[in-house]
Scaffold this active site. Structure first.
Site, short mmCIF file in Angstrom:
data_model
loop_
_atom_site.label_atom_id
_atom_site.label_comp_id
_atom_site.label_asym_id
_atom_site.label_seq_id
_atom_site.Cartn_x
_atom_site.Cartn_y
_atom_site.Cartn_z
N TYR A 118 -1.97 -12.80 5.26
CA TYR A 118 -2.92 -13.73 4.66
C TYR A 118 -2.25 -14.81 3.82
O TYR A 118 -2.91 -15.58 3.15
CB TYR A 118 -3.96 -12.98 3.81
N LYS A 169 2.07 0.80 9.27
CA LYS A 169 2.35 0.90 10.71
C LYS A 169 3.84 0.65 10.91
O LYS A 169 4.27 -0.23 11.66
CB LYS A 169 1.49 -0.15 11.45
N ASP A 226 -3.82 3.30 12.10
CA ASP A 226 -4.79 3.60 13.16
C ASP A 226 -5.34 5.03 13.03
O ASP A 226 -6.55 5.26 13.07
CB ASP A 226 -4.21 3.35 14.56
N ASP A 282 -8.05 -5.13 3.71
CA ASP A 282 -9.27 -5.89 3.99
C ASP A 282 -10.12 -5.11 5.00
O ASP A 282 -11.33 -4.90 4.81
CB ASP A 282 -8.89 -7.26 4.55
N ASP A 308 -13.88 -2.50 4.36
CA ASP A 308 -15.20 -2.63 5.00
C ASP A 308 -15.56 -1.31 5.70
O ASP A 308 -16.72 -0.87 5.66
CB ASP A 308 -15.22 -3.77 6.03
MG MG Z 1 -13.21 -8.66 4.05
#
Ligand code: MG
Ligand code: NAI
Length: 334
Positions: A122, A168, A201, A225, A229
């Site tokens: 990001y 990962k 994962d 991020d 959620d």
């Molecule tokens: Mg988000």
């Protein structure tokens, strides 16, 4: 005369404005020595002034004791992601906790996600040339160590037992490898806290099938991020998920959700995530008792089914906020 704390309030776009109005109703009920400074940012702001994050807004945030942020729309990368970088709020804390009376996949989930907030994919280093696009992932030793220490300190402070690193490193050997190795080193300084690791994962499967194996999750920016959620979904949705962005100098508090164009303007957004974000701000500023009072009031209102439609109720955003205020007043009388 006591110095008032400067709180910059950025409602933003869509339901950001609606849930902010609700949270402010609750905050004003507490009558704290705060000065609220309203500033603009987001899609509507960009249309009005040609920029989604005006210099005055950024400056006000830098001079504030805390920022309370609603949500913005398509300009999110240029507003909230930029604010996190500019304010150097390196830690993004996202709790996912079950609520009494909320029909969700599971009960008794209590996870805190600690997401690195200033590095990773990001960072915005993106290039495109001749049919090839690339995004550069930046992970530093310094940034990893800073967030790892933060996660272990948070675990200690909140009486939590375990820190789990999600990565990962089998595929992204350099970036995830560095992050994981630094986390392992930092873990040695906290023998009282259990430490373990999962590949991102597999962790997603464990989160869905057995969320109780997680306590504090420590991970990089983009993984954080995404799993936040997912974790919000486990306990009843984005309407319930608050967050804090903490740095050495600055702090910004915001719901995990965005501007929700599908329900914006209807007055039915759940204000809980925003109100809980405000509670995180209160605790950060030292008003722990007040924050707990609001959390309790909110919990009772939800348990009584006085909620917005996302949780099966039929109240509007502001009606739910009014219920919280009523509970607070009852509490004061008791
Ligand atoms: Mg988000
Ligand atoms: P979103 O979080 O806005 O909405 C996802 C889903 O959750 C929608 O169905 C929405 O109705 C529901 N939802 C979200 N908050 C809710 C609440 N308080 N009460 C009830 N239901 C709620 O994410 P989406 O749809 O991916 O993005 C919409 C816009 O928001 C985009 O323009 C995106 O860029 C922006 N965004 C901004 C963020 C921020 O300002 N921090 C974060 C995420 C997205």
């Amino acid at each position: 005369m006591i110095m008032k704390k400067k709180i910059v309030v950025i409602p933003g776009d869509g339901i950001g404005k609606e849930v902010m109005e609700a949270a402010m109703l609750v905050l004003r009920e507490l009558d704290l020595p705060f000065e609220y400074i309203y500033m603009e940012a987001g899609d509507e702001c960009a249309e009005k002034y040609g920029t989604p994050l005006p210099e005055e807004t950024l400056q006000a945030c830098k001079e504030s004791d805390a920022v309370l942020f609603g949500a913005v729309g398509e300009t999110a990368a240029d507003v909230i992601v930029k604010l996190r970088f500019e304010l150097e709020t390196f830690a993004n804390i996202r709790p996912a906790k079950s609520f009494r009376g909320v029909k969700a996949l599971y009960d008794n989930v209590d996870i805190v996600i600690v997401r690195e907030n200033t590095e990773c994919l990001y960072k915005g280093f993106e290039f495109e040339f001749d049919g090839v696009a690339e995004t550069v992932r930046i992970i530093t030793k310094k940034g990893s160590e800073r967030i790892a220490r933060f996660a272990f300190e948070l675990a200690r402070k909140e009486g939590r037992k375990k820190v789990t690193v999600l990565h990962k490193a089998n595929v992204m050997k350099k970036t995830c490898g560095l992050f994981r190795n630094v986390c392992r080193e930092v873990a040695k300084d906290y023998p009282d806290i259990e430490y373990n690791e999962y590949y991102i994962d597999a962790a997603c499967m464990y989160l869905v099938m057995d969320p109780w194996r997680f306590d504090v999750i420590l991970t990089t920016n983009m993984f954080g991020d995404i799993v936040s959620d997912l974790a919000a979904g486990l306990v009843g949705g984005l309407g319930l998920a608050p967050s804090a962005n903490i740095g050495e100098k600055h702090a910004l508090f915001e719901p995990v959700h965005g501007s929700a164009p599908d329900i914006a303007g209807k007055g039915i957004a759940n204000p809980t995530a925003m109100v809980l974000s405000a509670c995180m701000m209160l605790k950060h500023l030292g008003y722990v008792e007040e924050a707990i009072k609001v959390e309790r009031a909110l919990e009772e209102v939800i348990a009584e089914g006085k909620t917005t439609p996302d949780l099966g109720g039929n109240l509007k955003t502001m009606e739910m906020a009014e219920e919280v205020v009523r509970k607070l007043r009852e509490g004061l009388r008791a």
